[in-house]
Write an enzyme that holds these catalytic residues in place. Sequence first.
Site, short mmCIF file in Angstrom:
data_model
loop_
_atom_site.label_atom_id
_atom_site.label_comp_id
_atom_site.label_asym_id
_atom_site.label_seq_id
_atom_site.Cartn_x
_atom_site.Cartn_y
_atom_site.Cartn_z
N SER A 1 -3.91 2.15 7.38
CA SER A 1 -3.02 3.12 6.73
C SER A 1 -2.77 4.31 7.65
O SER A 1 -3.64 4.67 8.46
CB SER A 1 -3.65 3.62 5.43
N ASP B 1 -0.16 -2.43 5.53
CA ASP B 1 -1.12 -1.65 6.32
C ASP B 1 -2.52 -1.71 5.75
O ASP B 1 -3.47 -1.26 6.38
CB ASP B 1 -0.65 -0.20 6.56
N SER C 1 5.68 0.08 -2.06
CA SER C 1 4.48 0.91 -2.18
C SER C 1 4.23 1.16 -3.65
O SER C 1 5.16 1.46 -4.40
CB SER C 1 4.67 2.24 -1.44
#
Length: 337
Positions: free
Chosen positions: A60, A28, A168
Amino acid sequence: MRFSSSIAASAALFLSGSSALNILMSNDDGFGSANIREFKKQLDAMGHNTIIVAPAVQQSGKGGSSSYTGEANLTGPSEYDLIPAGAPSIGADPHDSSIWYYNGTPAACVFVGLDYVLPRYGNFSTPDLVVAGPNFGTNPGPFLYTLSGTLGATYAAVGRSIPAIAFSASNDETPYTAITNSSNTATYVAQVSAKIVKSFVSNTPKGQAILPLGYGINVNIPPLTDAMHDPPVVKTRLTGNADTDIAVWNATTGTFHYGNLEPPAAGVNTCLNGDCSLPGETYIVEGGEVSVSVFSVDYDAPSNAYTTAVFNKLKGIASNTTASRRRTRRSVNYSHP
Ligand SMILES: *[C@@H]1O[C@H](CO)[C@@H](O)[C@H](O)[C@H]1NC(C)=O
Ligand SMILES: *[C@@H]1O[C@H](CO)[C@@H](O)[C@H](O)[C@H]1NC(C)=O
Ligand SMILES: *[C@@H]1O[C@H](CO)[C@@H](O)[C@H](O)[C@H]1NC(C)=O
Ligand SMILES: *[C@@H]1O[C@H](CO)[C@@H](O)[C@H](O)[C@H]1NC(C)=O
Ligand SMILES: *[C@@H]1O[C@H](CO)[C@@H](O)[C@H](O)[C@H]1NC(C)=O
Ligand SMILES: *[C@@H]1O[C@H](CO)[C@@H](O)[C@H](O)[C@H]1NC(C)=O
């Protein structure tokens, strides 16, 4: 020690053949992110065949929403001015034909990758694996699962029947052009991510899917440093000390901002599926370790006495069987053995 060199050579060939995957990559943070570019280098070095299709600009917080631009051309430059305003909304990086940008959300980028870029320009059409990230910022727990575009790209792929892993990390946003050596956090998070991909690949027999249908993986990586960039990996679950938002009112500005509910809400942390004895990923990442959770995109409640009691509240107005005469769509029902 007694293998002939030809057997050793064909064994090596078999191993490298069985472990080379076709991988679609997205995120993202955009196609210029240092994390995704470093991750691609790692996967390519492992012999995988990778294509990036990622947002033209920062996307995001878009979750799994699939939003396509209505503009044929970019109305402004892409992130980091890598592509000028006025260029097509979809295109390849001028320096690398295996890296594509698209001006849409992360889930839209996965669909554009599967339905446009790969069939027209790829040397594979259906990926063996989709990977998203590594994101700048961790995404532990169900609230961030729904919010994060990195997770959105991942569960969009799982929904399209493709095994997918979200990564992440805890490092700060960096353009790939700022990476000048391999001693930096973007390279470190890519190395940790590649190590996890390698484990999934090397423990899957050739020809088998990396994950069962409907399954995906959520990986969160703690802050990494020059001194400590290969922390322990822990099996986790999404719930357990997971955060959820509250709306904080600021009377001075007349606006709201978010905060985390303290203590964590019971609702978002209810253990309904999976192994309730596993630690929540939120705890583990806060403790400096890498969390790996297994999720499914079957959002139905488990079949148990609670669910039966809930359904029973429809007594008299809902039947147990479908009215097949009213069904207009083809019915599919995939169950794992
Ligand atoms: C998009 O840009 C191309 C030139 O790159 C131009 O030919 C085309 O007319 C533009 N399309 C729109 C809808 O503005
Ligand atoms: C697929 O294309 C890429 C370039 O986009 C190339 O690096 C790679 O070697 C090709 N792989 C195969 C298996 O042809
Ligand atoms: C590597 O690059 C980082 C910035 O990304 C810099 O802080 C560091 O000093 C560099 N290390 C070496 C050995 O050049
Ligand atoms: C409200 O906003 C003002 C102006 O940005 C800021 O100075 C203040 O700290 C904020 N108050 C709270 C409680 O966040
Ligand atoms: C519907 O299901 C409930 C619970 O599973 C059961 O008690 C009930 O007998 C069923 N009703 C019919 C009409 O099949
Ligand atoms: C779907 O398949 C499962 C297992 O084969 C079966 O138990 C279930 O009844 C099926 N559901 C429908 C709606 O056909």
